[in-house]
Design an enzyme around this catalytic site. Structure first.
Site, PDB file in Angstrom:
ATOM      1  CG  ASP A   9      -1.842   1.182   1.282  1.00  0.00           C
ATOM      2  OD1 ASP A   9      -2.417   1.514   0.229  1.00  0.00           O
ATOM      3  OD2 ASP A   9      -1.989   1.812   2.346  1.00  0.00           O
ATOM      4  CB  SER A  10       0.186   4.833  -0.355  1.00  0.00           C
ATOM      5  OG  SER A  10      -0.919   4.896   0.527  1.00  0.00           O
ATOM      6  CE1 TYR A  41       1.947   5.333  -3.685  1.00  0.00           C
ATOM      7  CE2 TYR A  41       0.406   3.554  -4.126  1.00  0.00           C
ATOM      8  CZ  TYR A  41       1.700   3.986  -3.923  1.00  0.00           C
ATOM      9  OH  TYR A  41       2.727   3.076  -3.969  1.00  0.00           O
ATOM     10  N   GLY A  42      -3.429   9.380  -3.381  1.00  0.00           N
ATOM     11  CA  GLY A  42      -4.766   9.806  -3.803  1.00  0.00           C
ATOM     12  C   GLY A  42      -4.894  10.762  -4.973  1.00  0.00           C
ATOM     13  CB  CYS A  72      -3.090  -0.052  -2.517  1.00  0.00           C
ATOM     14  SG  CYS A  72      -3.079   1.573  -3.287  1.00  0.00           S
ATOM     15  CG  ASN A  73      -9.524   0.402  -2.700  1.00  0.00           C
ATOM     16  OD1 ASN A  73     -10.513  -0.200  -3.057  1.00  0.00           O
ATOM     17  ND2 ASN A  73      -9.083   0.346  -1.452  1.00  0.00           N
ATOM     18  CD  GLU A 151       0.011   6.855   5.994  1.00  0.00           C
ATOM     19  OE1 GLU A 151       1.132   6.925   6.532  1.00  0.00           O
ATOM     20  OE2 GLU A 151      -0.467   5.796   5.543  1.00  0.00           O
ATOM     21  CB  CYS A 183      -9.344   4.381   0.465  1.00  0.00           C
ATOM     22  SG  CYS A 183      -7.683   4.797   1.058  1.00  0.00           S
ATOM     23  CB  THR A 184      -6.556  -0.387   2.252  1.00  0.00           C
ATOM     24  OG1 THR A 184      -5.457   0.394   1.746  1.00  0.00           O
ATOM     25  CG2 THR A 184      -7.012  -1.379   1.196  1.00  0.00           C
ATOM     26  CG  HIS A 185      -4.944   4.861   4.377  1.00  0.00           C
ATOM     27  ND1 HIS A 185      -4.412   4.372   3.208  1.00  0.00           N
ATOM     28  CD2 HIS A 185      -3.892   5.351   5.101  1.00  0.00           C
ATOM     29  CE1 HIS A 185      -3.090   4.560   3.216  1.00  0.00           C
ATOM     30  NE2 HIS A 185      -2.761   5.156   4.358  1.00  0.00           N
TER      31      HIS A 185
HETATM   32  N1  DGL Z   1      -4.745   3.019   0.762  1.00  0.00           N
HETATM   33  C1  DGL Z   1      -4.689   3.289  -0.631  1.00  0.00           C
HETATM   34  C2  DGL Z   1      -5.952   2.955  -1.363  1.00  0.00           C
HETATM   35  O1  DGL Z   1      -6.615   2.032  -0.953  1.00  0.00           O
HETATM   36  C3  DGL Z   1      -4.035   4.573  -1.065  1.00  0.00           C
HETATM   37  C4  DGL Z   1      -4.356   5.766  -0.285  1.00  0.00           C
HETATM   38  C5  DGL Z   1      -3.502   6.979  -0.614  1.00  0.00           C
HETATM   39  O2  DGL Z   1      -2.306   6.933  -0.410  1.00  0.00           O
HETATM   40  O3  DGL Z   1      -4.076   7.968  -1.068  1.00  0.00           O
HETATM   41  O4  DGL Z   1      -6.278   3.520  -2.374  1.00  0.00           O
END
Ligand code: DGL
Length: 275
Positions: A9-10, A41-42, A72-73, A151, A183-185
């Site tokens: 993931d990021s 990453y968003g 990570c999506n 984060e 999003c996995t966050h």
């Molecule tokens: N957790 C990641 C996702 O599921 C990326 C989130 C990010 O860094 O913006 O997309």
């Protein structure tokens, strides 16, 4: 170490999938890569995310991963099909297909998706959910403040509560019956999301992703059995201390030693192969 499941993931988000893996498949070892040099990453273009995801997938395979989960999506939206073409011998899973299947399986006809700007722009959730059930209505909502809050360790702050309300209320106004944490966050914000949307089913793709991973491991006869203890290795490309500190508390497990993997030295961004 037995051959691990590679995950990336990021940053911290993929740990929500790693946690589910520990719960469902406790004998599996994990090699986890947090691309903290590039988080968040968003707002980045999908083509750039694809290069990162292919580079990380290659790195994980070189480290012995027997399967790779894009936890990570954005990576799943940008790079799943090119990673499968590039590395055809290793099972590679994303989270968007399983998340969409879980959403359709919930029986909801009006489905909200909370996601990063890049994932929303990709349209991947709408496309896959509608392929599975054309009667479903899908509303995708970008949530740019969520990843930086997680984060920064602020998932339980008043600021997070306010950000969640502002992103979830437009979906509620449209009468959604279920919401996908796209999003996995975002599972780290689940308590705040549940407070804002108490009557809506919350779908975390992690559960279905690990279930599908289990099926693939079984089909290939590569599931780990409990004859050796599982070991977990963590890599980060940028900040390691923050990842170790917050990651340990999120995962409920000590991430005491994070290894550094440097872009341009240990791994390279990789343009997609033209097969
Ligand atoms: N957790 C990641 C996702 O599921 C990326 C989130 C990010 O860094 O913006 O997309």
């Amino acid at each position: 170490m037995r051959n691990p499941i590679g995950m990336f993931d990021s940053g911290l988000g993929g740990l929500t999938v790693a946690g589910e893996l520990l719960r469902q498949l406790p004998n599996e070892s994990i090699i986890y890569f947090a691309d903290t040099a590039h988080v968040p990453y968003g707002e980045r273009p999908l083509a750039e995310i694809e290069e990162f995801a292919l580079g990380i997938t290659q790195f994980l395979i070189e480290q012995g991963a027997k399967a790779v989960v894009m936890a990570c999506n954005m990576s799943s939206a940008a790079a799943l099909s090119s990673a499968r073409e590039t590395f055809p011998d290793i099972p590679i899973l994303g989270v968007i297909g399983p998340g969409s299947r879980a959403a359709v399986g919930s029986g909801a006809k009006s489905i909200g998706v909370l996601a990063t700007t890049g994932t929303v722009k990709s349209g991947a959730y709408s496309r896959i959910i509608k392929e599975l059930n054309p009667d479903c209505e899908v509303l995708e909502q970008p949530c740019p403040p969520f990843v930086p809050l997680v984060e920064a360790g602020l998932a339980e702050s008043e600021e997070a509560e306010v950000a969640v309300r502002s992103c979830v209320e437009p979906l509620l106004a449209n009468g959604i019956q279920a919401v996908v944490l796209g999003c996995t966050h975002y599972p780290f914000l689940r308590p705040a999301i549940a407070r804002t949307a108490p009557n809506v089913q919350i779908i975390d793709p992690a559960e279905e992703t690990v279930r599908e991973l289990h099926n693939i491991l079984e089909e290939r006869g590569i599931t780990a059995h409990n004859d050796e203890a599982a070991e977990h290795i963590f890599y980060a490309s940028g900040d390691m201390d923050g990842f170790a500190r917050l990651g340990s508390s999120f995962l409920g497990k000590d991430i005491n030693h994070v290894r550094h993997a440097q872009w341009g030295v240990d791994l390279m961004p990789r343009a997609k192969s033209r097969i």
